[in-house]
Design a protein around this motif. Structure first.
Motif, mmCIF file in Angstrom:
data_model
loop_
_atom_site.group_PDB
_atom_site.id
_atom_site.type_symbol
_atom_site.label_atom_id
_atom_site.label_comp_id
_atom_site.label_asym_id
_atom_site.label_seq_id
_atom_site.Cartn_x
_atom_site.Cartn_y
_atom_site.Cartn_z
ATOM 1 N N LEU A 494 0.810 -1.229 0.000
ATOM 2 C CA LEU A 494 0.000 0.000 0.000
ATOM 3 C C LEU A 494 0.839 1.274 0.000
ATOM 4 N N LYS A 495 2.127 1.151 0.104
ATOM 5 C CA LYS A 495 2.957 2.354 0.110
ATOM 6 C C LYS A 495 2.804 3.129 -1.215
ATOM 7 N N ASN A 496 2.728 4.475 -1.062
ATOM 8 C CA ASN A 496 2.612 5.390 -2.203
ATOM 9 C C ASN A 496 1.312 5.205 -2.989
ATOM 10 N N ARG A 497 0.288 4.627 -2.361
ATOM 11 C CA ARG A 497 -1.016 4.474 -3.013
ATOM 12 C C ARG A 497 -2.044 5.250 -2.175
ATOM 13 N N GLN A 498 -2.158 6.547 -2.516
ATOM 14 C CA GLN A 498 -3.013 7.439 -1.745
ATOM 15 C C GLN A 498 -4.483 7.038 -1.849
ATOM 16 N N LYS A 499 -4.879 6.550 -3.018
ATOM 17 C CA LYS A 499 -6.277 6.161 -3.187
ATOM 18 C C LYS A 499 -6.578 4.793 -2.592
ATOM 19 N N GLY A 500 -5.520 4.049 -2.306
ATOM 20 C CA GLY A 500 -5.701 2.746 -1.687
ATOM 21 C C GLY A 500 -5.976 1.633 -2.663
ATOM 22 N N LEU A 501 -6.120 0.424 -2.142
ATOM 23 C CA LEU A 501 -6.390 -0.766 -2.943
ATOM 24 C C LEU A 501 -7.447 -1.608 -2.241
ATOM 25 N N SER A 502 -8.149 -2.370 -3.022
ATOM 26 C CA SER A 502 -9.103 -3.305 -2.412
ATOM 27 C C SER A 502 -8.345 -4.447 -1.750
ATOM 28 N N GLY A 503 -9.031 -5.062 -0.864
ATOM 29 C CA GLY A 503 -8.409 -6.204 -0.196
ATOM 30 C C GLY A 503 -7.982 -7.278 -1.166
ATOM 31 N N MET A 504 -8.822 -7.489 -2.199
ATOM 32 C CA MET A 504 -8.501 -8.504 -3.193
ATOM 33 C C MET A 504 -7.251 -8.112 -3.963
ATOM 34 N N ALA A 505 -7.123 -6.826 -4.310
ATOM 35 C CA ALA A 505 -5.953 -6.356 -5.057
ATOM 36 C C ALA A 505 -4.686 -6.479 -4.211
ATOM 37 N N ILE A 506 -4.829 -6.172 -2.933
ATOM 38 C CA ILE A 506 -3.664 -6.351 -2.037
ATOM 39 C C ILE A 506 -3.240 -7.799 -2.018
ATOM 40 N N SER A 507 -4.209 -8.728 -1.913
ATOM 41 C CA SER A 507 -3.915 -10.153 -1.838
ATOM 42 C C SER A 507 -3.220 -10.644 -3.097
ATOM 43 N N ARG A 508 -3.705 -10.150 -4.259
ATOM 44 C CA ARG A 508 -3.102 -10.597 -5.518
ATOM 45 C C ARG A 508 -1.660 -10.134 -5.661
ATOM 46 N N GLY A 509 -1.305 -9.049 -5.009
ATOM 47 C CA GLY A 509 0.046 -8.523 -5.134
ATOM 48 C C GLY A 509 1.020 -9.070 -4.102
ATOM 49 N N VAL A 510 0.584 -10.020 -3.313
ATOM 50 C CA VAL A 510 1.430 -10.618 -2.273
ATOM 51 C C VAL A 510 1.795 -12.042 -2.667
ATOM 52 N N ASN A 511 2.992 -12.444 -2.326
ATOM 53 C CA ASN A 511 3.471 -13.798 -2.629
ATOM 54 C C ASN A 511 2.553 -14.854 -2.023
ATOM 55 N N ASP A 512 2.514 -16.021 -2.669
ATOM 56 C CA ASP A 512 1.642 -17.126 -2.207
ATOM 57 C C ASP A 512 1.891 -17.502 -0.755
ATOM 58 N N LYS A 513 3.121 -17.353 -0.290
ATOM 59 C CA LYS A 513 3.469 -17.755 1.075
ATOM 60 C C LYS A 513 2.646 -17.002 2.112
ATOM 61 N N TRP A 514 2.291 -15.751 1.811
ATOM 62 C CA TRP A 514 1.575 -14.918 2.791
ATOM 63 C C TRP A 514 0.133 -14.623 2.381
ATOM 64 N N ARG A 515 -0.260 -15.073 1.189
ATOM 65 C CA ARG A 515 -1.551 -14.674 0.635
ATOM 66 C C ARG A 515 -2.728 -15.085 1.518
ATOM 67 N N LYS A 516 -2.667 -16.293 2.116
ATOM 68 C CA LYS A 516 -3.802 -16.771 2.910
ATOM 69 C C LYS A 516 -4.037 -15.933 4.157
ATOM 70 N N GLY A 517 -3.001 -15.234 4.602
ATOM 71 C CA GLY A 517 -3.150 -14.446 5.819
ATOM 72 C C GLY A 517 -3.386 -12.975 5.599
ATOM 73 N N VAL A 518 -3.594 -12.555 4.334
ATOM 74 C CA VAL A 518 -3.710 -11.132 4.015
ATOM 75 C C VAL A 518 -4.929 -10.493 4.678
ATOM 76 N N TYR A 519 -6.082 -11.146 4.612
ATOM 77 C CA TYR A 519 -7.303 -10.538 5.146
ATOM 78 C C TYR A 519 -7.232 -10.422 6.666
ATOM 79 N N ALA A 520 -6.614 -11.432 7.335
ATOM 80 C CA ALA A 520 -6.438 -11.350 8.793
ATOM 81 C C ALA A 520 -5.476 -10.217 9.145
ATOM 82 N N ALA A 521 -4.453 -10.038 8.307
ATOM 83 C CA ALA A 521 -3.482 -8.962 8.542
ATOM 84 C C ALA A 521 -4.149 -7.601 8.366
ATOM 85 N N ILE A 522 -4.990 -7.465 7.312
ATOM 86 C CA ILE A 522 -5.695 -6.194 7.080
ATOM 87 C C ILE A 522 -6.592 -5.881 8.268
ATOM 88 N N GLU A 523 -7.296 -6.898 8.752
ATOM 89 C CA GLU A 523 -8.232 -6.689 9.857
ATOM 90 C C GLU A 523 -7.499 -6.202 11.104
#
Length: 551
Positions: A494-523
């Motif tokens: 999310l750095k340098n993204r003033q308008k932000g990203l959807s949770g799904m977009a954040i998840s897609r941009g993260v490596n598979d190793k951490w992808r399953k935990g993205v929504y818990a991390a956002i929360e």
């Protein structure tokens, strides 16, 4: 207190009363308990009277009645019989009436019992401590002639006081000292053993010879007798176990050999420490405090006969009355000085110098043995037990039962202080009482084994539970670490993204190793006010997120 330096107080007791109405009784072996061999076969467990036989009282038990029966009524006997009864759970136990009659059978037994209750210790534990102490005070040339076919047996005895910490094992040893003070001139020494060599050196030390001018002669030594009797006292069995594990330790070997009246010690290159004590030259008895949790020190060496060389007695007394009983008023006299009528260490130096009694020119004069004889009931039981042994039907824990019962019976005879004009003949009643005491030993040994198993099971369960908790803690630690790493990935995305990203977009941009935990991390990042909700969706994935101004 028991008086040991005075003339005997004769106890007015007819040794035959206990058995005067009892004929020879034969009871099936299974009525007396059994042990199981490694193949599951039933092995006979010998109690006080072999195969249930009870001697008649004729001639102090030396003659037998021809009458037989299949059962025995304990209450019909004047003295206790070593009869076990089934408690309904296939566990054979001492009959309560028999046990009470045991303590009432002799004046001195009642004294020991009442003294123990008055000072709040176990009666059977105190009796065991007394037996060891008395055994330790008697010169080694006093021997037991159980049968006509075997060499005389030593009076060396081992007793294990069974009880958890705080049950009074040390107090039992002290109480035995109070009851049996050391007679004046008796050379018995107490020793807390560290090594097998230290035990032997307590008896004899090698002294260097000197010439006419008092100068030491190189490599020439002679034995100097320090004592001929020692009591080993170790109230913590784990200390004995530690000595077993020392490199080159001879402790276990020394204890095994001493019980069986074998040579102890060793010939070494260094003459100053080369000491070997032959049979009948030493009295060595021991008393150990055994916590069930540490009893493996004894039972792990059962295969070499260590456990079977011990009498076991309970240090606990669950039947102790709530109100403390009074001290016994009577005095019990037991004269042990009668066994030292010959000169101190008489003939012992000659025996040590030649190496064994058979090598003496005239052993009966130079080092005479005082033989305590046994009744025909003991001889017949000994023959049966030896037959069972040669057939391989004796359990390893009962391998030395005959010797133990014989030693206890002899000590019962000695402690009774009967007519000194007679020889020290063990009677049928002595033998029967010793058999009953052996059943007490069986009970204490069983308790020790069962308690040891229970404690070991608790230890294993705790170890498993501790392991499970540690695994859970480790899993929690790993999960937390993974979540923290995922939060870093979300923040980096999310750095340098003033308008932000959807949770799904954040998840897609993260490596598979951490992808399953993205929504818990956002929360969690939102809960910690490190993320801001830009646009509410119907889920974390469809909502839009950006870094907070603080982040």
């Amino acid at each position: 207190m028991i008086m040991t330096n005075h003339a005997d107080k004769l106890i007015p007791e007819d040794e035959n009363d206990a058995m005067s109405n009892a004929a020879e009784i034969r009871v099936k072996d299974e009525e007396y308990g059994s042990s199981h061999g490694p193949d599951g076969s039933v092995l006979p467990a010998f109690s006080g009277v072999a195969s249930g036989e009870v001697e008649s009282g004729l001639n102090d038990g030396d003659e037998m009645s021809a009458a037989t029966s299949e059962t025995v009524d304990v209450s019909s006997l004047e003295g206790p019989s070593s009869i076990q009864v089934d408690d309904g759970s296939n566990n054979l136990r001492l009959d309560a009436v028999t046990e009470k009659r045991f303590w009432d059978a002799r004046t001195w037994l009642r004294h020991v019992h009442d003294y123990a209750r008055a000072i709040r210790v176990s009666p059977e534990g105190l009796l065991g401590a007394v037996l060891v102490r008395v055994s330790s005070m008697i010169r080694p040339s006093v021997v037991l002639k159980v049968t006509d076919y075997d060499n005389p047996m030593s009076l060396n005895l081992n007793v294990a006081l069974v009880g958890a910490p705080g049950t009074g094992k040390g107090k039992l040893v002290s109480a035995a000292r109070n009851l049996i003070p050391l007679p004046l001139g008796n050379p018995m020494l107490e020793l807390k053993p560290k090594t097998g060599e230290s035990i032997v050196s307590k008896f004899v030390s090698m002294v260097q010879d000197k010439d006419d001018k008092g100068k030491p002669i190189p490599r020439q030594y002679h034995p100097e007798i320090r004592t001929d009797r020692v009591e080993l006292v170790q109230t913590e069995v784990n200390a004995l176990g530690a000595s077993f594990k020392t490199d080159g330790s001879t402790m276990l070997t020394t204890l095994l050999q001493a019980f069986s009246n074998e040579y102890i010690g060793a010939e070494t290159r260094a003459k100053s420490s080369s000491v070997v004590l032959p049979p009948y030259s030493y009295r060595l008895s021991s008393i150990l405090g055994v916590q069930p949790s540490e009893s493996h020190v004894i039972f792990d060496n059962s295969s070499v006969g260590f456990a079977s060389r011990f009498i076991f007695v309970n240090a606990i007394d669950t039947a102790a009355p709530v109100q403390r009983p009074l001290m016994p008023k009577d005095q019990w006299t037991c004269d042990l000085t009668r066994f030292d009528s010959v000169g101190l260490f008489a003939g012992l130096l000659d025996l040590l110098q030649v190496g064994d009694r058979e090598s003496l020119i005239d052993p009966d004069k130079q080092y005479p043995l005082m033989e305590m004889t046994f009744p025909s009931s003991a001889k017949k039981q000994a023959d049966r037990m030896q037959l069972e042994g040669v057939h391989g039907r004796i359990h390893e824990l009962d391998a030395h039962r005959l010797e133990l019962q014989a030693k206890v019976a002899a000590l019962f005879c000695i402690l009774d202080s009967r007519d000194l004009k007679r020889k020290c003949n063990v009677t049928a009643k002595d033998w029967t009482l010793a058999g009953t005491f052996m059943l007490m030993s069986d009970r204490a040994r069983d308790f020790c084994l069962e308690e040891s198993d229970r404690l070991e099971q608790e230890r294993r369960v705790k170890k498993i539970r501790d392991g499970q908790l540690a695994k859970k803690a480790a899993d929690v630690d790993m999960s937390e670490l993974h979540l923290l790493e995922t939060e870093d990935k979300v923040i980096h995305r999310l750095k340098n993204r003033q308008k932000g990203l959807s949770g799904m977009a954040i998840s897609r941009g993260v490596n598979d190793k951490w992808r399953k935990g993205v929504y818990a991390a956002i929360e969690r990042l939102h809960a910690d006010r490190r993320l801001e909700l830009v646009e509410q969706g119907d889920s974390i994935a469809k909502s839009v997120w950006r870094l907070s101004s603080e982040e």
